[in-house]
Design an enzyme around this catalytic site. Structure first.
Site, PDB file in Angstrom:
ATOM      1  N   GLU A  92     -15.679  67.679  76.595  1.00 33.19           N
ATOM      2  CA  GLU A  92     -15.364  67.377  75.202  1.00 33.19           C
ATOM      3  C   GLU A  92     -14.344  66.249  75.128  1.00 33.19           C
ATOM      4  O   GLU A  92     -13.599  65.994  76.079  1.00 33.19           O
ATOM      5  CB  GLU A  92     -14.813  68.624  74.502  1.00 33.19           C
ATOM      6  CG  GLU A  92     -15.828  69.719  74.366  1.00 33.19           C
ATOM      7  CD  GLU A  92     -15.277  70.963  73.685  1.00 33.19           C
ATOM      8  OE1 GLU A  92     -16.091  71.795  73.267  1.00 33.19           O
ATOM      9  OE2 GLU A  92     -14.050  71.086  73.576  1.00 33.19           O
TER      10      GLU A  92
ATOM     11  N   CYS B 137      -8.948  79.562  68.792  1.00 32.03           N
ATOM     12  CA  CYS B 137      -8.444  78.462  67.957  1.00 32.03           C
ATOM     13  C   CYS B 137      -8.908  78.635  66.511  1.00 32.03           C
ATOM     14  O   CYS B 137     -10.070  78.916  66.238  1.00 32.03           O
ATOM     15  CB  CYS B 137      -8.900  77.134  68.518  1.00 32.03           C
ATOM     16  SG  CYS B 137      -8.282  76.824  70.184  1.00 32.03           S
TER      17      CYS B 137
ATOM     18  N   CYS C 212      -7.050  83.063  73.569  1.00 28.42           N
ATOM     19  CA  CYS C 212      -8.361  83.437  73.042  1.00 28.42           C
ATOM     20  C   CYS C 212      -8.867  84.747  73.634  1.00 28.42           C
ATOM     21  O   CYS C 212      -9.587  85.498  72.972  1.00 28.42           O
ATOM     22  CB  CYS C 212      -9.381  82.339  73.330  1.00 28.42           C
ATOM     23  SG  CYS C 212      -8.863  80.667  72.894  1.00 28.42           S
TER      24      CYS C 212
ATOM     25  N   ASP D 273     -11.060  75.761  76.851  1.00 27.21           N
ATOM     26  CA  ASP D 273     -11.270  74.373  76.431  1.00 27.21           C
ATOM     27  C   ASP D 273      -9.964  73.718  76.008  1.00 27.21           C
ATOM     28  O   ASP D 273      -9.700  72.558  76.321  1.00 27.21           O
ATOM     29  CB  ASP D 273     -12.270  74.325  75.276  1.00 27.21           C
ATOM     30  CG  ASP D 273     -13.692  74.604  75.736  1.00 27.21           C
ATOM     31  OD1 ASP D 273     -13.855  75.250  76.782  1.00 27.21           O
ATOM     32  OD2 ASP D 273     -14.624  74.174  75.054  1.00 27.21           O
TER      33      ASP D 273
ATOM     34  N   SER E 135     -15.018  68.473  70.780  1.00 20.53           N
ATOM     35  CA  SER E 135     -14.462  69.759  70.395  1.00 20.53           C
ATOM     36  C   SER E 135     -14.805  70.038  68.943  1.00 20.53           C
ATOM     37  O   SER E 135     -14.986  69.123  68.134  1.00 20.53           O
ATOM     38  CB  SER E 135     -12.938  69.723  70.574  1.00 20.53           C
ATOM     39  OG  SER E 135     -12.324  70.761  69.852  1.00 20.53           O
TER      40      SER E 135
ATOM     41  N   CYS F 107     -12.931  82.639  74.007  1.00 16.89           N
ATOM     42  CA  CYS F 107     -12.989  81.177  73.987  1.00 16.89           C
ATOM     43  C   CYS F 107     -14.430  80.684  73.924  1.00 16.89           C
ATOM     44  O   CYS F 107     -15.382  81.415  74.190  1.00 16.89           O
ATOM     45  CB  CYS F 107     -12.258  80.610  75.199  1.00 16.89           C
ATOM     46  SG  CYS F 107     -11.905  78.832  75.065  1.00 16.89           S
ATOM     47  N   ASP F 108     -14.558  79.414  73.622  1.00 14.49           N
ATOM     48  CA  ASP F 108     -15.806  78.804  73.161  1.00 14.49           C
ATOM     49  C   ASP F 108     -17.070  79.202  73.925  1.00 14.49           C
ATOM     50  O   ASP F 108     -18.051  79.658  73.340  1.00 14.49           O
ATOM     51  CB  ASP F 108     -15.702  77.279  73.234  1.00 14.49           C
ATOM     52  CG  ASP F 108     -14.630  76.716  72.329  1.00 14.49           C
ATOM     53  OD1 ASP F 108     -13.884  77.504  71.723  1.00 14.49           O
ATOM     54  OD2 ASP F 108     -14.520  75.484  72.236  1.00 14.49           O
ATOM     55  N   LYS F 109     -17.093  79.004  75.242  1.00 11.20           N
ATOM     56  CA  LYS F 109     -18.341  79.146  75.990  1.00 11.20           C
ATOM     57  C   LYS F 109     -18.707  80.595  76.248  1.00 11.20           C
ATOM     58  O   LYS F 109     -19.863  80.901  76.572  1.00 11.20           O
ATOM     59  CB  LYS F 109     -18.267  78.375  77.311  1.00 11.20           C
ATOM     60  CG  LYS F 109     -17.901  76.912  77.147  1.00 11.20           C
ATOM     61  CD  LYS F 109     -18.781  76.207  76.138  1.00 11.20           C
ATOM     62  CE  LYS F 109     -18.267  74.819  75.807  1.00 11.20           C
ATOM     63  NZ  LYS F 109     -16.968  74.795  75.127  1.00 11.20           N
TER      64      LYS F 109
END
Length: 549
Positions: free
Chosen positions: A440, A191, A46, A78, A466, A119-121
């Site tokens: 998650e 992702c 990511c 994650d 997730s 990535c996510d955060k």
């Protein structure tokens, strides 16, 4: 310039001497200093390409008359930490990343900021930091990974998690799992479905704090470097116009972002993160706002985890501008400023829809008549909880509770065949305080899917899911067990009712007759213990400070 606090001659000659040691010239120090904050890391696809994109951003800043200075902060992957103790660090990292960006920028009196995310955060953290500092700045999304391929079908990381469940259930061999492992993630990028990273990238574009052009392009798209270059030019334009994040991320911009999340069937994590970003902006946002917008916003995007297509397919179909156009056609898109220099309605008008595309439907032919997320309340969740509605058609489930205090216990129970059709799996003490860190639950939800139980059980937790999760799953149950919420008192066999149409999550049990016994603290020192002391309720976005409210 704000940066004159560290570089005005002659008073700050010592600081200038140190800056010149880094290669800056006296001419560089006459210009605005722009922080280019990267979340580069080699630990995850990511973010592994962000160093190169940061160079392009810096070139854009220079071309527009500024002096870029690069810094770095962390990322917690994650996908890699999922189902392990490390997953507890994920949500914690959101606030820590925002804090470190703030410290880097404030500590060096920068004039503007560009944050590169993956990535996510890292994505909500960027918006939180920009809102908190409220000086000219923007976010740049590193972009989606391209899908992998196996057996004539596209793969995302979601398929890998579900394949593990299928392997443990004896449905595929270890050799096939190993083959999938080598094909699912073909290179750089986040992702690839409408999971949390792409959901939050969508949200930031509709908040106006990231450009639609740059957000749309996959990580390895040949146009990505040019988009990063334009971000560098854009921050200088924001600086000249003195246009600040809180002027862009208004209440109406948050309504745009929520609508975009709903119409694309996005991750439940968007609720948590948009609440936290709004708090930093001083915008009052509540769970009911998400539910109200969801009730009147259909799901139009046929995207993973519940649909057929990956994020790069959306780009080919017409991208985020096409999403904006769909909303605008129904009077559901507020106009407002964006960091691209175009107003939001102008962005929508620039949409070009690819003929024959099947990724984003029209308003009159929705995949679901209402949005992909609903907010429930009831005797089991007096402060609210979040249920994901994409990827299944279930609206009601009544069944006996099967109670666990750890995700690993459920994973083992699924593998051993101890979960039966009709059960309501309850996973508690995994909230912001209880875990701590609110991990998650993709590993266990994917295991349920892989074992063939996804359509016959429900799952309720004070943790979270997730963006790749699908099925009848309820998360963010508040108050959490660690704070004495009703979920702490549920026992095996209690009848739980999950009713989406009634917006209810109830338990039929004499909870008032039961005694709450707090569990010992999971962490007594270090960053997780500090987080447990500071963090608020998931129903407020799990904030660690009061923000601008």
């Amino acid at each position: 310039m704000q940066s004159d606090q560290i570089k005005a001659f002659p008073d700050h000659a010592p600081a200038r001497a140190m800056l010149r040691a880094t290669g800056l010239t006296p001419a560089d120090l006459e210009k605005p200093l722009i922080a280019v904050v990267s979340t580069f890391s080699e630990v995850t696809p990511c973010n592994m390409h962000l160093r190169e994109l940061a160079q392009q951003v810096k070139d854009g800043v220079r071309a527009a008359g500024g002096t870029p200075i690069e810094g770095n902060t962390i990322v917690v992957s994650d996908g890699i930490s999922m189902g392990t103790p490390g997953m507890r660090a994920s949500l914690v990292s959101r606030d820590w990343i925002a804090d470190t960006i703030e410290l880097f920028v404030r500590g060096h009196s920068f004039d503007g900021v560009v944050v590169l995310t993956g990535c996510d955060k890292t994505i909500p953290a960027a918006a939180m930091a920009l809102a908190r500092m409220n000086q000219p700045g923007l976010a740049v999304y590193g972009g989606s990974i391209m899908p992998g391929h196996h057996g004539g079908r596209d793969l995302t990381i979601q398929d890998m998690f579900e394949a593990v469940g299928a392997c443990r259930a004896g449905k595929i061999s270890k050799d096939e799992l190993l083959e999938l492992e080598g094909k699912a993630c073909p290179g750089a990028g986040a992702c690839g479905g409408q999971f949390t990273a792409n959901t939050m990238a969508t949200a930031l574009a509709f908040l106006g704090i990231a450009s639609m052009d740059g957000t749309d392009l996959p990580a390895l798209h040949p146009g990505k470097p040019a988009a990063a270059f334009e971000a560098g030019r854009a921050v200088m334009d924001l600086l000249r116009r003195d246009l600040k994040p809180r002027q862009i991320m208004t209440r109406q911009a948050f309504e745009n972002a929520i609508a975009a999340v709903m119409v694309t069937g996005g991750s439940t994590n968007a609720v948590l993160h948009l609440l936290a970003i709004a708090r930093e902006c001083g915008v009052r946002l509540a769970l009911e706002d998400f539910d109200a917008i969801s009730r009147s916003t259909p799901v139009l995007a046929d995207m993973k985890p519940g649909g057929r297509f990956a994020a790069p397919d959306m780009t080919l179909a017409g991208g985020l501008r096409l999403v904006a156009q769909r909303l605008k056609e129904q009077g559901r898109l507020h106009d407002g400023e964006t960091v691209s220099g175009q107003r939001m309605h102008a962005e929508a008008e620039l949409a070009v829809e690819r003929e024959g595309q099947q990724v984003l439907r029209r308003w009159e032919q929705p995949i679901k008549a209402e949005g992909g997320i609903a907010i429930l309340r009831g005797s089991l969740a007096p402060e609210g909880c979040v249920v994901k509605l994409v990827g299944h058609d279930r609206r009601r489930h009544v069944g006996p509770a099967r109670v666990f205090d750890a995700e690993s216990e459920v994973f083992d129970a699924v593998a051993a065949g101890r979960i039966q059709a009709g059960d309501v799996i309850v996973i508690r003490h995994v909230g912001p305080v209880g875990a701590p860190g609110m991990p998650e639950m993709l590993k266990v939800t994917a295991a349920l899917m892989g074992a063939g139980l996804g359509d016959s059980v429900a799952l309720v937790t004070d943790g979270r899911f997730s963006g790749a999760t699908h099925g009848f799953m309820v998360g963010h149950v508040s108050p959490e067990a660690a704070r004495g919420g009703p979920i702490a008192l549920v026992a095996d066999g209690d009848e739980i009712t999950l009713d989406v149409d009634a917006r209810v999550l109830d338990v039929d049990a004499p909870l008032a007759e039961r005694r709450y016994v707090p569990k010992p603290l999971a962490e007594t020192c270090g960053v997780l213990a500090k987080y447990a002391q500071l963090v608020g309720s998931a129903s407020d976005g799990a904030p660690t400070h009061r923000g601008a409210l």
